[in-house]
Design an enzyme around this catalytic site. Sequence first.
Site, PDB file in Angstrom:
ATOM      1  N   THR A 150       0.795  -1.231   0.000  1.00  0.00           N
ATOM      2  CA  THR A 150       0.000   0.000   0.000  1.00  0.00           C
ATOM      3  C   THR A 150       0.826   1.280   0.000  1.00  0.00           C
ATOM      4  OG1 THR A 150      -1.378   1.352   1.490  1.00  0.00           O
ATOM      5  CG2 THR A 150      -0.185  -0.425   2.500  1.00  0.00           C
ATOM      6  N   GLU A 152       0.288   3.664   1.831  1.00  0.00           N
ATOM      7  CA  GLU A 152       0.437   4.082   3.230  1.00  0.00           C
ATOM      8  C   GLU A 152       1.850   3.751   3.725  1.00  0.00           C
ATOM      9  OE1 GLU A 152      -1.962   5.786   4.819  1.00  0.00           O
ATOM     10  OE2 GLU A 152      -1.213   5.722   6.874  1.00  0.00           O
ATOM     11  N   TYR A 173      -0.773   0.339  10.765  1.00  0.00           N
ATOM     12  CA  TYR A 173      -1.141  -0.320   9.507  1.00  0.00           C
ATOM     13  C   TYR A 173       0.017  -0.236   8.508  1.00  0.00           C
ATOM     14  CZ  TYR A 173      -3.332  -0.886   4.899  1.00  0.00           C
ATOM     15  OH  TYR A 173      -3.613  -1.273   3.606  1.00  0.00           O
ATOM     16  N   LYS A 177       2.506  -3.334   7.041  1.00  0.00           N
ATOM     17  CA  LYS A 177       2.632  -3.649   5.606  1.00  0.00           C
ATOM     18  C   LYS A 177       4.085  -3.520   5.136  1.00  0.00           C
ATOM     19  CE  LYS A 177      -1.732  -4.338   4.083  1.00  0.00           C
ATOM     20  NZ  LYS A 177      -2.231  -5.335   3.130  1.00  0.00           N
TER      21      LYS A 177
HETATM   22  P1  NAP Z   1     -11.363  -4.675   2.689  1.00  0.00           P
HETATM   23  O1  NAP Z   1     -12.574  -4.341   1.893  1.00  0.00           O
HETATM   24  O2  NAP Z   1     -11.249  -4.177   4.094  1.00  0.00           O
HETATM   25  O3  NAP Z   1     -11.251  -6.284   2.699  1.00  0.00           O
HETATM   26  C1  NAP Z   1     -10.398  -6.943   3.592  1.00  0.00           C
HETATM   27  C2  NAP Z   1     -10.640  -8.429   3.455  1.00  0.00           C
HETATM   28  O4  NAP Z   1      -9.788  -9.115   4.387  1.00  0.00           O
HETATM   29  C3  NAP Z   1     -12.073  -8.875   3.787  1.00  0.00           C
HETATM   30  O5  NAP Z   1     -12.448  -9.889   2.899  1.00  0.00           O
HETATM   31  C4  NAP Z   1     -11.915  -9.441   5.192  1.00  0.00           C
HETATM   32  O6  NAP Z   1     -12.896 -10.397   5.528  1.00  0.00           O
HETATM   33  C5  NAP Z   1     -10.555 -10.097   5.063  1.00  0.00           C
HETATM   34  N1  NAP Z   1      -9.946 -10.413   6.346  1.00  0.00           N
HETATM   35  C6  NAP Z   1      -9.688  -9.574   7.381  1.00  0.00           C
HETATM   36  N2  NAP Z   1      -9.109 -10.245   8.386  1.00  0.00           N
HETATM   37  C7  NAP Z   1      -8.990 -11.534   7.986  1.00  0.00           C
HETATM   38  C8  NAP Z   1      -8.472 -12.707   8.598  1.00  0.00           C
HETATM   39  N3  NAP Z   1      -7.977 -12.704   9.828  1.00  0.00           N
HETATM   40  N4  NAP Z   1      -8.491 -13.854   7.889  1.00  0.00           N
HETATM   41  C9  NAP Z   1      -9.017 -13.881   6.636  1.00  0.00           C
HETATM   42  N5  NAP Z   1      -9.550 -12.816   6.018  1.00  0.00           N
HETATM   43  C10 NAP Z   1      -9.524 -11.651   6.688  1.00  0.00           C
HETATM   44  O7  NAP Z   1     -10.046  -4.223   1.938  1.00  0.00           O
HETATM   45  P2  NAP Z   1      -9.817  -3.828   0.395  1.00  0.00           P
HETATM   46  O8  NAP Z   1     -10.043  -2.377   0.237  1.00  0.00           O
HETATM   47  O9  NAP Z   1     -10.531  -4.790  -0.466  1.00  0.00           O
HETATM   48  O10 NAP Z   1      -8.237  -4.039   0.268  1.00  0.00           O
HETATM   49  C11 NAP Z   1      -7.690  -5.295  -0.101  1.00  0.00           C
HETATM   50  C12 NAP Z   1      -6.229  -5.342   0.299  1.00  0.00           C
HETATM   51  O11 NAP Z   1      -5.518  -4.305  -0.358  1.00  0.00           O
HETATM   52  C13 NAP Z   1      -5.945  -5.150   1.782  1.00  0.00           C
HETATM   53  O12 NAP Z   1      -4.841  -5.949   2.105  1.00  0.00           O
HETATM   54  C14 NAP Z   1      -5.569  -3.683   1.913  1.00  0.00           C
HETATM   55  O13 NAP Z   1      -4.728  -3.492   3.030  1.00  0.00           O
HETATM   56  C15 NAP Z   1      -4.849  -3.470   0.591  1.00  0.00           C
HETATM   57  N6  NAP Z   1      -4.905  -2.117   0.034  1.00  0.00           N
HETATM   58  C16 NAP Z   1      -6.104  -1.506  -0.189  1.00  0.00           C
HETATM   59  C17 NAP Z   1      -6.128  -0.258  -0.779  1.00  0.00           C
HETATM   60  C18 NAP Z   1      -7.439   0.453  -1.069  1.00  0.00           C
HETATM   61  O14 NAP Z   1      -7.396   1.664  -1.340  1.00  0.00           O
HETATM   62  N7  NAP Z   1      -8.581  -0.254  -1.075  1.00  0.00           N
HETATM   63  C19 NAP Z   1      -4.931   0.371  -1.150  1.00  0.00           C
HETATM   64  C20 NAP Z   1      -3.731  -0.291  -0.920  1.00  0.00           C
HETATM   65  C21 NAP Z   1      -3.734  -1.554  -0.339  1.00  0.00           C
HETATM   66  P3  NAP Z   1     -14.324  -9.983   6.206  1.00  0.00           P
HETATM   67  O15 NAP Z   1     -15.228  -9.681   5.035  1.00  0.00           O
HETATM   68  O16 NAP Z   1     -14.688 -11.199   6.947  1.00  0.00           O
HETATM   69  O17 NAP Z   1     -14.071  -8.788   7.062  1.00  0.00           O
HETATM   70  O1  G4F Z   2     -10.463   6.787   3.483  1.00  0.00           O
HETATM   71  P1  G4F Z   2      -9.369   6.691   4.472  1.00  0.00           P
HETATM   72  O2  G4F Z   2      -9.708   6.071   5.784  1.00  0.00           O
HETATM   73  O3  G4F Z   2      -8.200   5.910   3.736  1.00  0.00           O
HETATM   74  P2  G4F Z   2      -6.632   5.783   4.049  1.00  0.00           P
HETATM   75  O4  G4F Z   2      -6.311   6.081   5.441  1.00  0.00           O
HETATM   76  O5  G4F Z   2      -5.908   6.571   3.005  1.00  0.00           O
HETATM   77  O6  G4F Z   2      -6.401   4.223   3.830  1.00  0.00           O
HETATM   78  C1  G4F Z   2      -6.915   3.539   2.692  1.00  0.00           C
HETATM   79  O7  G4F Z   2      -5.982   3.669   1.639  1.00  0.00           O
HETATM   80  C2  G4F Z   2      -4.710   3.035   1.877  1.00  0.00           C
HETATM   81  C3  G4F Z   2      -3.833   3.299   0.658  1.00  0.00           C
HETATM   82  O8  G4F Z   2      -3.099   4.478   0.870  1.00  0.00           O
HETATM   83  C4  G4F Z   2      -4.964   1.554   2.084  1.00  0.00           C
HETATM   84  F1  G4F Z   2      -3.781   0.914   2.242  1.00  0.00           F
HETATM   85  C5  G4F Z   2      -5.843   1.365   3.314  1.00  0.00           C
HETATM   86  O9  G4F Z   2      -6.117  -0.031   3.474  1.00  0.00           O
HETATM   87  C6  G4F Z   2      -7.161   2.086   3.077  1.00  0.00           C
HETATM   88  O10 G4F Z   2      -7.838   1.433   2.024  1.00  0.00           O
HETATM   89  O11 G4F Z   2      -8.757   8.119   4.761  1.00  0.00           O
HETATM   90  C7  G4F Z   2      -8.284   8.946   3.730  1.00  0.00           C
HETATM   91  C8  G4F Z   2      -7.961  10.332   4.290  1.00  0.00           C
HETATM   92  C9  G4F Z   2      -7.068  10.287   5.545  1.00  0.00           C
HETATM   93  O12 G4F Z   2      -6.096  11.285   5.436  1.00  0.00           O
HETATM   94  C10 G4F Z   2      -8.005  10.616   6.686  1.00  0.00           C
HETATM   95  O13 G4F Z   2      -7.402  11.263   7.794  1.00  0.00           O
HETATM   96  O14 G4F Z   2      -9.172  10.933   4.711  1.00  0.00           O
HETATM   97  C11 G4F Z   2      -8.977  11.545   5.959  1.00  0.00           C
HETATM   98  N1  G4F Z   2     -10.273  11.690   6.620  1.00  0.00           N
HETATM   99  C12 G4F Z   2     -10.856  12.876   6.919  1.00  0.00           C
HETATM  100  N2  G4F Z   2     -12.018  12.666   7.522  1.00  0.00           N
HETATM  101  C13 G4F Z   2     -11.070  10.704   7.029  1.00  0.00           C
HETATM  102  C14 G4F Z   2     -12.189  11.310   7.621  1.00  0.00           C
HETATM  103  N3  G4F Z   2     -10.948   9.347   6.951  1.00  0.00           N
HETATM  104  C15 G4F Z   2     -11.969   8.593   7.449  1.00  0.00           C
HETATM  105  N4  G4F Z   2     -11.882   7.255   7.336  1.00  0.00           N
HETATM  106  N5  G4F Z   2     -13.069   9.167   8.039  1.00  0.00           N
HETATM  107  C16 G4F Z   2     -13.223  10.525   8.146  1.00  0.00           C
HETATM  108  O15 G4F Z   2     -14.207  11.006   8.683  1.00  0.00           O
END
Ligand code: NAP
Ligand code: G4F
Length: 364
Positions: A150, A152, A173, A177
Amino acid sequence: MAEFLSTAHCEGLKVELESRDMAKKKKRALITGITGQDGSYLAEYLLTLRYEVWGLVRRTSLDPLMRLQGIAPDPRVHLVYGNLRDSASIGRALAEAQPDEIYNLAAQSDVGISFKCPEETFEINYFGLGRLINEVQHICPKARVYQASTSEMFGTTKPPQNERSPFRPVSPYGESKVKAHEDFVVGYRERHGLFICSGILFNHESPRRGEHFVTRKISISLAKIKLGLQKSFALGNLDAKRDWGFAGDYVRAMHRMLQREKPEDCVIATGVAHSVREFVEETIRAFDMKITWKGTGVKEVGVDAAGNTIVTVDKKFYRPREVNSLRGDPAKAKKRLGWKPNVTFKELVRMMAKADYERIQKSL
Ligand code: NAP
Ligand code: G4F
């Protein structure tokens, strides 16, 4: 420029051809985190490439298959019970699935929550990958592994961030990672010859995004305000900047990374960043509304055309340590994977706003 474009085109074509070859052989993929946002899009994408898709699903108190409604009945989709906290369950899933490709998407993926539950975050994001890799080595050492890394991980490193930028994580987090990437991705690739690589993905969103992430929180809250169901909502840091893309585009890149001859880490991003405030403003435009910002800091509010406060700022949504600005440089993804995003920021915001508006209206 012309030379660069033609290289990118050839690389893209090569990957497409390799994908077509793979599809003919009916590959098997195991996805951890299949019930999450990315897992559901990836499963759908792999089915279009004629893969047999296996998914690791853990026990939850509510139906975990909400995002898989479109594909769960498909006979090519096999869901196996398991948890990244439990080696035996991972081993059983691997033995049953015998995957050619493994996509490790399971994570405690909420950055804010990671400050409250750092141990849980490390258990899943760091030790979880360790358990998976250990089982892979014993059961299917030839399988290719994708790790969901990520942006992050870059933390306070100044944008634009690319594959050579230093990791300076600020959240548990991000730290979990980075450590998983260094110990199990780079470490096992270099020392044990495993085919494993990290996709360093910048934020990607969709109508299936978890409701606590800021983009989805904004689209749901403004849809409710537009429908007269809610008066206002509170956010944290309005000035944080993220490089937001569409999740459906990003899963294509995950797949392409595993079709390469050699495993290589790659940044996946749009290259364009917007602030949380700009995300609110674009969503407001999607709903044909208006907003004016007044005040500063925690006293700042967003006011609509009728003078009603619709957005406030609440300190409780601030993070103890914040990543202020992320913007990826996707040059390598373009060149090596022939990948580029199809959905623009404006289209993404509109897609999410429309989906939430229609879903909430239908439920009334
Ligand atoms: P998400 O919607 O939060 O999905 C996370 C998944 O992990 C869910 O299926 C969850 O299952 C499963 N999980 C959590 N704990 C587990 C455990 N102990 N054993 C087995 N499964 C488990 O996340 P996402 O946005 O799809 O992201 C997918 C991956 O990409 C993550 O690793 C995240 O850190 C990474 N990532 C995401 C972003 C982004 O912007 N979306 C960016 C960079 C990296 P449940 O449904 O049961 O909760
Ligand atoms: O939507 P966020 O919670 O995403 P964040 O922290 O960027 O993390 C997501 O992206 C990562 C990739 O860079 C993934 F690895 C991670 O698993 C996840 O998918 O927050 C985005 C921004 C932050 O700066 C936060 O401080 O939005 C700001 N923010 C402002 N108000 C808020 C809020 N975030 C959340 N969740 N809720 C608020 O009310």
